[in-house]
Write a protein that holds these residues in place. Sequence first.
Motif, PDB file in Angstrom:
ATOM      1  N   MET A   1      10.407   0.796   8.300  1.00 31.09           N
ATOM      2  CA  MET A   1      11.152   2.007   8.476  1.00 31.09           C
ATOM      3  C   MET A   1      10.812   2.762   7.349  1.00 31.09           C
ATOM      4  O   MET A   1      10.482   3.916   7.193  1.00 31.09           O
ATOM      5  CB  MET A   1      12.531   1.589   8.631  1.00 31.09           C
ATOM      6  CG  MET A   1      13.388   3.211   8.362  1.00 31.09           C
ATOM      7  SD  MET A   1      15.018   3.126   8.334  1.00 31.09           S
ATOM      8  CE  MET A   1      16.010   1.914   8.905  1.00 31.09           C
ATOM      9  N   LEU A   2      10.545   2.387   5.997  1.00 36.58           N
ATOM     10  CA  LEU A   2      10.336   2.879   4.896  1.00 36.58           C
ATOM     11  C   LEU A   2       8.895   3.501   4.845  1.00 36.58           C
ATOM     12  O   LEU A   2       8.785   4.511   4.528  1.00 36.58           O
ATOM     13  CB  LEU A   2      10.623   2.068   3.630  1.00 36.58           C
ATOM     14  CG  LEU A   2      12.214   1.644   3.382  1.00 36.58           C
ATOM     15  CD1 LEU A   2      12.293   0.748   1.886  1.00 36.58           C
ATOM     16  CD2 LEU A   2      12.993   2.870   3.627  1.00 36.58           C
ATOM     17  N   SER A   3       7.937   2.627   5.449  1.00 38.35           N
ATOM     18  CA  SER A   3       6.678   3.118   5.393  1.00 38.35           C
ATOM     19  C   SER A   3       6.329   4.564   6.343  1.00 38.35           C
ATOM     20  O   SER A   3       5.946   5.329   6.098  1.00 38.35           O
ATOM     21  CB  SER A   3       5.827   1.935   6.092  1.00 38.35           C
ATOM     22  OG  SER A   3       4.790   2.206   6.489  1.00 38.35           O
ATOM     23  N   VAL A   4       7.418   4.503   7.484  1.00 40.50           N
ATOM     24  CA  VAL A   4       7.294   5.784   8.282  1.00 40.50           C
ATOM     25  C   VAL A   4       7.879   6.792   7.481  1.00 40.50           C
ATOM     26  O   VAL A   4       7.271   7.935   7.329  1.00 40.50           O
ATOM     27  CB  VAL A   4       7.952   5.455   9.862  1.00 40.50           C
ATOM     28  CG1 VAL A   4       8.335   6.786  10.281  1.00 40.50           C
ATOM     29  CG2 VAL A   4       7.445   4.620  10.533  1.00 40.50           C
ATOM     30  N   LEU A   5       9.092   6.637   6.774  1.00 43.76           N
ATOM     31  CA  LEU A   5       9.543   7.762   5.910  1.00 43.76           C
ATOM     32  C   LEU A   5       8.753   8.236   4.838  1.00 43.76           C
ATOM     33  O   LEU A   5       8.517   9.369   4.763  1.00 43.76           O
ATOM     34  CB  LEU A   5      11.041   7.193   5.219  1.00 43.76           C
ATOM     35  CG  LEU A   5      11.912   6.648   6.118  1.00 43.76           C
ATOM     36  CD1 LEU A   5      13.200   6.358   5.513  1.00 43.76           C
ATOM     37  CD2 LEU A   5      12.370   7.877   7.219  1.00 43.76           C
ATOM     38  N   GLN A   6       7.922   7.143   4.626  1.00 43.13           N
ATOM     39  CA  GLN A   6       6.919   7.585   3.197  1.00 43.13           C
ATOM     40  C   GLN A   6       5.872   8.488   3.764  1.00 43.13           C
ATOM     41  O   GLN A   6       5.539   9.528   3.465  1.00 43.13           O
ATOM     42  CB  GLN A   6       6.496   6.330   2.824  1.00 43.13           C
ATOM     43  CG  GLN A   6       5.916   6.630   1.475  1.00 43.13           C
ATOM     44  CD  GLN A   6       5.136   5.287   0.800  1.00 43.13           C
ATOM     45  OE1 GLN A   6       5.432   4.287   1.685  1.00 43.13           O
ATOM     46  NE2 GLN A   6       4.950   5.108  -0.324  1.00 43.13           N
ATOM     47  N   LYS A   7       5.400   8.018   5.041  1.00 39.53           N
ATOM     48  CA  LYS A   7       4.287   8.663   5.555  1.00 39.53           C
ATOM     49  C   LYS A   7       4.797  10.340   6.130  1.00 39.53           C
ATOM     50  O   LYS A   7       3.720  11.014   6.161  1.00 39.53           O
ATOM     51  CB  LYS A   7       3.876   8.030   6.743  1.00 39.53           C
ATOM     52  CG  LYS A   7       2.864   6.817   6.513  1.00 39.53           C
ATOM     53  CD  LYS A   7       2.030   6.473   7.622  1.00 39.53           C
ATOM     54  CE  LYS A   7       1.387   4.971   7.357  1.00 39.53           C
ATOM     55  NZ  LYS A   7       2.072   3.905   7.895  1.00 39.53           N
ATOM     56  N   ILE A   8       5.905  10.229   6.362  1.00 41.15           N
ATOM     57  CA  ILE A   8       6.214  12.016   6.833  1.00 41.15           C
ATOM     58  C   ILE A   8       6.773  12.428   5.569  1.00 41.15           C
ATOM     59  O   ILE A   8       7.110  13.807   5.723  1.00 41.15           O
ATOM     60  CB  ILE A   8       7.380  11.824   7.856  1.00 41.15           C
ATOM     61  CG1 ILE A   8       8.576  11.207   7.434  1.00 41.15           C
ATOM     62  CG2 ILE A   8       6.753  11.376   9.319  1.00 41.15           C
ATOM     63  CD1 ILE A   8       9.846  11.294   8.435  1.00 41.15           C
ATOM     64  N   GLY A   9       6.597  12.138   4.354  1.00 37.88           N
ATOM     65  CA  GLY A   9       6.740  12.782   3.184  1.00 37.88           C
ATOM     66  C   GLY A   9       8.179  12.573   2.520  1.00 37.88           C
ATOM     67  O   GLY A   9       8.454  13.409   1.876  1.00 37.88           O
TER      68      GLY A   9
END
Length: 421
Positions: free
Chosen positions: A149-157
């Motif tokens: 989950m955090l990886s997706v949040l990080q990728k969308i900035g």
Amino acid sequence: MAKSAFKTHHGMHDILPEESVQWQALEQIIRETARLFHFHEIRTPILEDTRLIARGVGELTDIVSKEMFAFNRGEDQYVLRPEGTASVARAFTQHHLDQRGGVQRLFYIGPMFRAERPQKGRQRQFHQFGVEVLGSAEPIADVESITFMLSVLQKIGLERFTLRLNSVGDVESRKAYKDALIAYFTPLKEQLSEVSQQRLTQNPMRILDSKKEEDQALVAQAPRITDYLNEDCSTHFEEVKRLLDGLEIAYTVDPLLVRGLDYYSKTAFEVSSPDLGAQDALGGGGRYDLLIEELGGKSTPAVGFACGMERLLIAAQEINKRLAEEPRPTVSLIPLGDRAKNWAIKALKELRSDGISATMHYTGSSMKAQMKQANRENAHYTLIVGDNELDSGALTLRDMDNSSESALNWTEVRTKLSKAN
Ligand code: HAM
């Protein structure tokens, strides 16, 4: 009376082309993350058996008791799925996914339906992406879900968010905790809201989730689940925290986090964003070791989460502008006259088979009107073709970014556009 034009139902939205680009960018990020984590996509029907959702999510939850879009047809009971976990748990058993060996790592993207009161970030049809890890009781599976989950949040900035973590215990720990809650709230019953008074007998842990002011003051002093965990739950919780610490993932332990679905045991987590307003949960999840058995399958430990995609896009609005620039066609054909138009239709086919994004003005009107459309579509190039060009074979390719023109034959045009695409 004038006929009024039809509109979408309250809380249900069209996603228009300019927004679709943002959705595609988000979906691409989710799929890329799934590839990196080696998770596989599962697509389940939008309509499920109402009894599956009632049993899985819990009869007493708001989702089941108030928010289902459900109807009967003949003998069958249908519900528009309000979430994805019960469906994945059903599919796991129905298709014997446990017999495939090892841990099943699945993800899904799709619309969900809850008849809630619409407001910013809360719709009746919304979209979730979620992951479910089935067949592992290890704390590392919980941490893999969280890092996905955090990886997706990080990728969308997204940078501004908080991860809250709790353990809601197992049946034994929860029994001890429920008794403690009943002992604490019973003498205060008259001060509780009406809903919480009902919950006191039916499901006292739900009181912790109350948004009512009169309840909140009492909840603040209530016993904490973390003091009632048995050894197994407490060891599991400590290990999840240790692994998160090792990965330098910041979190706060929130012993009041109970989540709105009844299937959780041990780990529960939620990620919220200050950029969202009242509906601030970007996503949430946790462990549900009893669900698959509860639904008639073999006892299988599992953990997962889901994020609200509309909320991700709201929170990432600034980034969206960067994420999803309007796509530009590589070339817009400008045919002048019928002969050129017939030529252009075939040319479009050849360009597209070369993988080049190509458009043309369907009515083939004046050069000015066609140039205007090419500008509106923000084409990189225009190719102007009239009788003269067809006779001589020298076509005029115009670079719309710097207004330079070159006379090229058809093969040269295709080569140049292939490189530019
Ligand atoms: P949930 O917390 O009910 O969990 O929903 C997950 C996310 O979906 C929420 O955090 C929110 O972002 C979004 N969401 C929920 N309702 C709405 C709504 N009405 N409008 C817009 N967004 C909404 C689940 O659904 C669990 N199945 C998660 C899970 C997966 N647990 C284990 N595995």
